[in-house]
Design a protein around this motif. Structure first.
Motif, PDB file in Angstrom:
ATOM      1  N   VAL A   1       2.121  72.141 -34.442  1.00 35.26           N
ATOM      2  CA  VAL A   1       1.048  71.676 -35.315  1.00 35.26           C
ATOM      3  C   VAL A   1       1.061  72.608 -36.528  1.00 35.26           C
ATOM      4  N   ILE A   2       1.116  72.450 -37.694  1.00 38.44           N
ATOM      5  CA  ILE A   2       0.850  73.640 -38.825  1.00 38.44           C
ATOM      6  C   ILE A   2      -0.023  72.938 -39.837  1.00 38.44           C
ATOM      7  N   PRO A   3      -1.287  73.425 -39.895  1.00 38.70           N
ATOM      8  CA  PRO A   3      -1.979  73.269 -40.993  1.00 38.70           C
ATOM      9  C   PRO A   3      -1.516  74.081 -42.217  1.00 38.70           C
ATOM     10  N   SER A   4      -1.608  73.358 -43.474  1.00 40.40           N
ATOM     11  CA  SER A   4      -0.909  74.006 -44.705  1.00 40.40           C
ATOM     12  C   SER A   4      -1.923  73.725 -45.975  1.00 40.40           C
ATOM     13  N   HIS A   5      -2.259  74.865 -46.356  1.00 45.98           N
ATOM     14  CA  HIS A   5      -2.841  75.036 -47.633  1.00 45.98           C
ATOM     15  C   HIS A   5      -2.459  75.863 -48.799  1.00 45.98           C
ATOM     16  N   ASN A   6      -1.777  75.108 -49.698  1.00 48.93           N
ATOM     17  CA  ASN A   6      -1.241  75.846 -50.980  1.00 48.93           C
ATOM     18  C   ASN A   6      -0.094  76.657 -50.371  1.00 48.93           C
ATOM     19  N   GLU A   7       0.778  76.283 -49.553  1.00 45.35           N
ATOM     20  CA  GLU A   7       2.061  76.833 -48.973  1.00 45.35           C
ATOM     21  C   GLU A   7       3.443  76.672 -49.330  1.00 45.35           C
ATOM     22  N   GLU A   8       3.460  75.925 -50.645  1.00 42.42           N
ATOM     23  CA  GLU A   8       4.531  75.311 -51.140  1.00 42.42           C
ATOM     24  C   GLU A   8       5.819  76.373 -51.068  1.00 42.42           C
ATOM     25  N   LYS A   9       5.806  77.219 -51.264  1.00 45.76           N
ATOM     26  CA  LYS A   9       7.012  78.380 -51.252  1.00 45.76           C
ATOM     27  C   LYS A   9       7.112  78.599 -49.677  1.00 45.76           C
ATOM     28  N   ASN A  10       6.430  78.492 -48.748  1.00 49.27           N
ATOM     29  CA  ASN A  10       6.505  78.923 -47.234  1.00 49.27           C
ATOM     30  C   ASN A  10       7.250  77.748 -46.412  1.00 49.27           C
ATOM     31  N   ILE A  11       6.904  76.367 -46.871  1.00 48.56           N
ATOM     32  CA  ILE A  11       7.316  75.353 -45.863  1.00 48.56           C
ATOM     33  C   ILE A  11       8.875  75.014 -45.458  1.00 48.56           C
ATOM     34  N   SER A  12       9.640  75.289 -46.648  1.00 49.28           N
ATOM     35  CA  SER A  12      11.103  75.374 -46.130  1.00 49.28           C
ATOM     36  C   SER A  12      11.823  76.445 -45.395  1.00 49.28           C
ATOM     37  N   TYR A  13      11.337  77.646 -45.819  1.00 55.66           N
ATOM     38  CA  TYR A  13      11.682  78.760 -45.114  1.00 55.66           C
ATOM     39  C   TYR A  13      11.085  78.568 -43.733  1.00 55.66           C
TER      40      TYR A  13
ATOM     41  N   ILE B   1      10.293  76.209 -41.796  1.00 55.40           N
ATOM     42  CA  ILE B   1      11.247  75.272 -40.953  1.00 55.40           C
ATOM     43  C   ILE B   1      12.464  75.596 -40.513  1.00 55.40           C
ATOM     44  N   GLU B   2      13.180  76.594 -41.414  1.00 51.95           N
ATOM     45  CA  GLU B   2      14.537  76.937 -41.026  1.00 51.95           C
ATOM     46  C   GLU B   2      14.219  78.122 -39.734  1.00 51.95           C
ATOM     47  N   GLN B   3      13.048  78.930 -39.950  1.00 52.57           N
ATOM     48  CA  GLN B   3      12.940  79.878 -38.861  1.00 52.57           C
ATOM     49  C   GLN B   3      12.742  79.321 -37.638  1.00 52.57           C
ATOM     50  N   LEU B   4      11.908  78.154 -37.728  1.00 53.06           N
ATOM     51  CA  LEU B   4      11.553  77.285 -36.479  1.00 53.06           C
ATOM     52  C   LEU B   4      12.892  76.636 -35.930  1.00 53.06           C
ATOM     53  N   ARG B   5      13.792  76.174 -36.737  1.00 55.34           N
ATOM     54  CA  ARG B   5      15.004  75.588 -36.182  1.00 55.34           C
ATOM     55  C   ARG B   5      15.793  76.550 -35.510  1.00 55.34           C
ATOM     56  N   GLU B   6      16.116  77.837 -36.177  1.00 57.44           N
ATOM     57  CA  GLU B   6      16.799  78.978 -35.526  1.00 57.44           C
ATOM     58  C   GLU B   6      16.238  79.283 -34.452  1.00 57.44           C
ATOM     59  N   THR B   7      14.956  79.281 -34.196  1.00 59.15           N
ATOM     60  CA  THR B   7      14.265  79.928 -32.743  1.00 59.15           C
ATOM     61  C   THR B   7      14.488  78.907 -31.850  1.00 59.15           C
ATOM     62  N   LEU B   8      14.142  77.633 -32.131  1.00 55.89           N
ATOM     63  CA  LEU B   8      13.902  76.587 -31.226  1.00 55.89           C
ATOM     64  C   LEU B   8      15.146  75.672 -30.826  1.00 55.89           C
ATOM     65  N   SER B   9      16.223  75.443 -31.758  1.00 53.01           N
ATOM     66  CA  SER B   9      17.359  74.590 -31.319  1.00 53.01           C
ATOM     67  C   SER B   9      18.335  75.335 -30.230  1.00 53.01           C
ATOM     68  N   PRO B  10      18.402  76.655 -29.983  1.00 55.95           N
ATOM     69  CA  PRO B  10      19.063  77.243 -28.881  1.00 55.95           C
ATOM     70  C   PRO B  10      18.427  76.933 -27.419  1.00 55.95           C
ATOM     71  N   THR B  11      17.086  76.564 -27.391  1.00 58.06           N
ATOM     72  CA  THR B  11      16.370  76.489 -26.350  1.00 58.06           C
ATOM     73  C   THR B  11      16.864  75.364 -25.453  1.00 58.06           C
ATOM     74  N   GLY B  12      17.061  74.235 -26.050  1.00 57.57           N
ATOM     75  CA  GLY B  12      17.311  73.053 -25.430  1.00 57.57           C
ATOM     76  C   GLY B  12      16.049  72.087 -25.487  1.00 57.57           C
TER      77      GLY B  12
ATOM     78  N   ASP C   1       0.180  79.273 -38.139  1.00 53.66           N
ATOM     79  CA  ASP C   1      -0.055  79.035 -39.522  1.00 53.66           C
ATOM     80  C   ASP C   1       1.393  78.879 -40.232  1.00 53.66           C
ATOM     81  N   ALA C   2       1.028  78.476 -41.581  1.00 54.14           N
ATOM     82  CA  ALA C   2       2.522  78.298 -42.412  1.00 54.14           C
ATOM     83  C   ALA C   2       2.798  79.375 -43.183  1.00 54.14           C
ATOM     84  N   ASP C   3       2.111  80.530 -43.183  1.00 54.05           N
ATOM     85  CA  ASP C   3       2.557  81.727 -43.869  1.00 54.05           C
ATOM     86  C   ASP C   3       3.374  82.600 -43.413  1.00 54.05           C
ATOM     87  N   LEU C   4       3.714  82.265 -42.097  1.00 52.47           N
ATOM     88  CA  LEU C   4       5.075  83.185 -41.443  1.00 52.47           C
ATOM     89  C   LEU C   4       4.123  84.667 -40.970  1.00 52.47           C
ATOM     90  N   GLN C   5       2.933  84.779 -40.797  1.00 49.00           N
ATOM     91  CA  GLN C   5       2.324  85.822 -40.257  1.00 49.00           C
ATOM     92  C   GLN C   5       2.301  85.732 -38.897  1.00 49.00           C
TER      93      GLN C   5
END
Length: 321
Positions: free
Chosen positions: A11-23, A25-36, A97-101
């Protein structure tokens, strides 16, 4: 049940994060896809004024496990979390958070601790936030010190909204109907088997933090009042103390009268009235905060309003629209 049968909801609350969303998602895919694990990403657009919602819609079209919920206005981060958690159907829910902190790679450690039997895995900052502004570092320390001193819960300095929650805990959280909910405190209050892990916040991918000083003050007052009546006891003790002093002043007045000494005049009287008047206003303001929370809770208004979404819940499963 093996990890191959388990589903993770993020769950990711997002407020004015237009430039962070795609990046993100890509980071989460790279992290979670290998886990099964199978996983779903639930973004909650909390009244953004930029193109965050459009970015979410585009990514929802590209990825079948990306969902979005658009709130009708900015209700605040904790209500956005509540909206996302209400949609989550996973065996565990991760909030971040959606800001990747919040480093996505830390999710792997959370999942390992969860598999080892922990119901809640929360995070807290290891030292000061190296990317925070000066006033943010000071107010953060004051916030947690004040919260620990005046409330009935104890939290590490820098406790974050980056956490993993087991399904059985999530079921209980969904039942909480509390005005001005404070999830960091609720998680501590809930109990269960918990463990905290330290982390160093990453630099925001883009954008600036939206929490202003007035918002931090409001959050601090609301959090303390939500978890303790101790401020009421403190002001009661202050009132008792000064009332006792006033009683001790009576013998002085009587002795001065019978011995013919002049009783203190106008200046001392005005100073005393001004002091106790201010003290009474302080006590009444503390009581007023509690009464105000009772008043707002009694209205039973919805905590948030969903304007649009690409998902509905059918038979405890998310169905895309």
């Amino acid at each position: 049940m093996t990890y191959l049968d388990k589903k993770i909801s993020i769950v990711i609350p997002s407020h004015n994060e237009e430039k962070n969303i795609s990046y993100l998602i890509e980071q989460l895919r790279e992290t979670l896809s290998p886990t099964g694990y199978s996983y779903e990403l639930i973004f909650v657009d909390d009244g953004s004024r930029d193109n965050t919602l459009n970015e979410l819609k585009i990514n929802a079209e590209l990825h079948s496990n990306v969902f979005y919920v658009e709130l009708s206005r900015n209700f605040g981060k904790d209500y956005a979390l509540k909206a996302g958690i209400a949609m989550a159907q996973g065996d565990a829910v991760i909030t971040m958070d959606a800001d990747l902190q919040h480093p996505p790679q830390l999710i792997l450690k959370m999942l390992k601790l969860w598999e080892n039997g922990y119901d809640i895995v929360y995070t807290y900052r290891e030292g000061e936030n190296p990317h925070g502004k000066g006033y943010q570092k000071v107010t953060s320390k004051l916030f947690y010190k004040g919260l620990n001193m005046l409330s009935d819960i104890k939290m590490e300095n820098g406790t974050a909204d980056f956490r993993l929650i087991d399904e059985k805990v999530v079921k209980q959280l969904k039942l909480i109907d509390e005005y001005e909910i404070f999830f960091r405190g609720i998680i501590k209050w809930a109990g269960y088997k918990q463990i905290g892990i330290p982390y160093v916040p990453s630099k925001r991918h883009t954008g600036e933090a939206s929490y202003s000083f007035p918002k931090l003050v409001k959050l601090a007052v609301g959090s303390i009042v939500a978890f303790s009546a101790r401020p009421l006891y403190i002001v009661s003790l202050i009132g008792l103390f000064f009332s006792s002093l006033a009683i001790l002043y009576i013998p002085y007045v009587l002795v001065s009268y019978f011995l013919g000494y002049a009783v203190s005049g106008w200046a001392s009287i005005i100073a005393t009235i001004a002091f106790f008047g201010g003290l009474q206003l302080l006590v009444m303001s503390v009581i007023g905060v509690y009464v105000g929370k009772i008043f707002m809770q009694s209205k039973h208004r919805p905590h948030y309003i969903i304007r649009s979404s690409n998902v509905v819940i059918v038979n405890n499963d998310l169905i895309r629209l």
